[in-house]
Design an enzyme around this catalytic site. Sequence first.
Site, PDB file in Angstrom:
ATOM      1  N   HIS A 178      46.378  23.781  43.429  1.00 28.97           N
ATOM      2  CA  HIS A 178      47.285  22.908  44.171  1.00 28.97           C
ATOM      3  C   HIS A 178      46.499  21.938  45.036  1.00 28.97           C
ATOM      4  CE1 HIS A 178      50.586  25.457  42.881  1.00 28.97           C
ATOM      5  NE2 HIS A 178      49.768  26.470  43.115  1.00 28.97           N
ATOM      6  N   GLY A 180      38.086  46.111  37.937  1.00 29.34           N
ATOM      7  CA  GLY A 180      39.392  46.101  38.588  1.00 29.34           C
ATOM      8  C   GLY A 180      39.485  45.114  39.736  1.00 29.34           C
ATOM      9  N   ALA A 218      34.040  44.973  40.083  1.00 32.67           N
ATOM     10  CA  ALA A 218      35.370  45.117  40.671  1.00 32.67           C
ATOM     11  C   ALA A 218      35.488  44.346  41.975  1.00 32.67           C
ATOM     12  CB  ALA A 218      35.667  46.594  40.918  1.00 32.67           C
TER      13      ALA A 218
END
Length: 188
Positions: free
Chosen positions: A116, A143, A161
């Site tokens: 944006h 993860g 992760a």
Amino acid sequence: MKTEEEKKKCHQGLLYDSGEPGLVAERCAAKELCHDYNALRPLQSKERQAIIWRLFGKVGENFSIEPPFWCDYGYNIRCGDNFYMNHGCVILDDTLVEFGDNVFVAPQCGFYCAGHPFDIEQRNACLEYARPIRVGSNVWIGGGVTVLPGVTIGDGCVIGAGSVVVHDIPPYSLAVGNPCRVIRSLKP
């Protein structure tokens, strides 16, 4: 016609109107398919595969995407052979998101093509931009990883992760952190 014009701007990396009614309708159709996918029982694997074949732009052999899964359009997602995505992943595929062969994605990962503008008026007018995301082959993503617009992750990488990937990661790298950075080579 307006929808195709906005898509063209999007795929060129230009600001486009994400609130254009045709694009909104396409996102709603994808969300309906995601909802149906997420509502299926665990043993309904054939029904789940059929939805992904309808939703994604390209699907290789031997894939599994654990629910819940959400995406914006679906048709901009391409995955190669032996693709696995664990629970709770989100792909904001305003433009191309491409995964090579033998890619494993841990739970709660996000791949976000959409960005944006910093300008308040543009942002409030539903203008946004999109940059493609590419993930090579033989990649493991840990993860809770977030991959931001325009990033390429090379072949043979491991992304640790919790990493936030804001820049390209060269092939055969172990990369971790926020922002994600290469900590060592994994060259065979």
